[in-house]
Motif scaffolding. Sequence first.
Motif, short mmCIF file in Angstrom:
data_model
loop_
_atom_site.label_atom_id
_atom_site.label_comp_id
_atom_site.label_asym_id
_atom_site.label_seq_id
_atom_site.Cartn_x
_atom_site.Cartn_y
_atom_site.Cartn_z
N UNK A 6 29.19 55.34 45.50
CA UNK A 6 28.42 55.12 44.52
C UNK A 6 29.26 55.46 43.51
N UNK A 7 28.93 55.12 41.95
CA UNK A 7 29.61 55.37 40.77
C UNK A 7 29.19 56.18 39.88
N UNK A 8 29.84 56.89 39.31
CA UNK A 8 29.11 58.16 38.27
C UNK A 8 30.25 57.66 36.86
N UNK A 9 29.60 57.62 35.86
CA UNK A 9 30.14 57.34 34.50
C UNK A 9 30.43 58.76 33.88
N UNK A 10 31.58 59.35 34.60
CA UNK A 10 31.74 60.77 33.98
C UNK A 10 32.46 60.75 32.72
N UNK A 11 32.00 61.55 31.94
CA UNK A 11 32.97 61.92 30.36
C UNK A 11 33.67 63.09 30.53
N UNK A 12 35.24 62.87 30.89
CA UNK A 12 35.97 63.67 31.31
C UNK A 12 36.18 64.47 29.92
N UNK A 13 36.42 64.09 28.93
CA UNK A 13 36.56 64.85 27.52
C UNK A 13 35.53 65.94 27.45
N UNK A 14 34.09 65.67 27.82
CA UNK A 14 33.27 66.55 27.84
C UNK A 14 33.40 67.69 28.97
N UNK A 15 33.79 66.97 29.95
CA UNK A 15 34.09 68.13 31.05
C UNK A 15 35.09 69.09 30.79
N UNK A 16 36.10 68.42 30.37
CA UNK A 16 37.21 69.46 29.95
C UNK A 16 36.90 70.19 28.84
N UNK A 17 36.11 70.00 27.98
CA UNK A 17 35.67 70.71 26.86
C UNK A 17 34.78 71.96 27.59
N UNK A 18 34.11 71.60 28.38
CA UNK A 18 33.18 72.84 28.97
C UNK A 18 33.71 73.70 30.03
#
Length: 318
Positions: free
Chosen positions: A270-282
């Motif tokens: 499967x593929x996920x459109x992950x927002x890594x800047x958002x993950x890094x911030x949290x």
Amino acid sequence: MTRSRREFLTAAATVAALAPLSRSAFAEEPVAAAEAAVAQRKIVNRIAVSTYSFWQFRHEHLRDVEKCIVLSAEMGFDAVEILHRQMTNETPAYLQKLKRTALVNGVDLCGFSTHQGFLSPDKEKRQKNIDETIRYIRMAYEMGIPTMRVNTGTWGTSKDFDDLMAHRGIEQPLDGYTDEDGFQWVIDSLEKCLPEAEKCGVLLGLENHWGLGRTPEGVLRIVDAIDSPWLQVTLDTGNFLEDPYDRLALMAPKTVYVQAKTYIGGGLWYSLDLDYPRIAKLLQQKSYRGYVSLEFEGREDPLVGIPQSLSLLRSAFG
């Protein structure tokens, strides 16, 4: 020579003026400034890569762990996570060879990714998995690896992993048993592994990796019940298929290791459109300072997709 009264008074005034300045400028003000700088400084996480990213259980020419370590260094990673199932040799000499290869190539061995399954009513089967997990802990210690991924295991009621993924990780318990039975088996089993983890200085991280770890609530229920500094959380960014950010945020306070999935070329399952800047911030908001380890699950050639993923993670995590 006798100093004049004017010179004496001038010198005394100068000393008086400098005294408070000396105390604040060279003690209080620098300390306060340093504390403020630390508080405002953006956390820069070191970026690792799992050897799984190269092999993916399908690229035999990229299975050799030593080769993966060398390639990781050449690509510019800071560290390497070793997937146990990828290893074809477990002798003490080989473990030390991997440690040496990492050292001379300037990368850390930062993580050991292992598999175990405690979701079974068979006490002997659970004990076998406990014994294997303890053996993995000792292997991590021999390689100088400070943290190790552990799982709850799955119920085994899916045909195979493809079938499990087709049902988005949801699996029925064995007939006659419930998740409540499973939670107790997992808690009891992991508790038996912790004395060896503490002895070896290997921090276990329970991953959100299907089974009872499919939800953040499941992972945290186990970790909180055991309540040990030697069992915390390995956070996998790609194992929450719905509402990932809220779920990742729930696990972030107890996270000691992060596995970051990318899907360049389309995902294997499967593929996920992950927002890594958002993950890094949290993660930064929870003061996470540990490694971020790439798990490349794209269909692109790993030798192409992995460097592209490194650029993405470097940008997001500083």
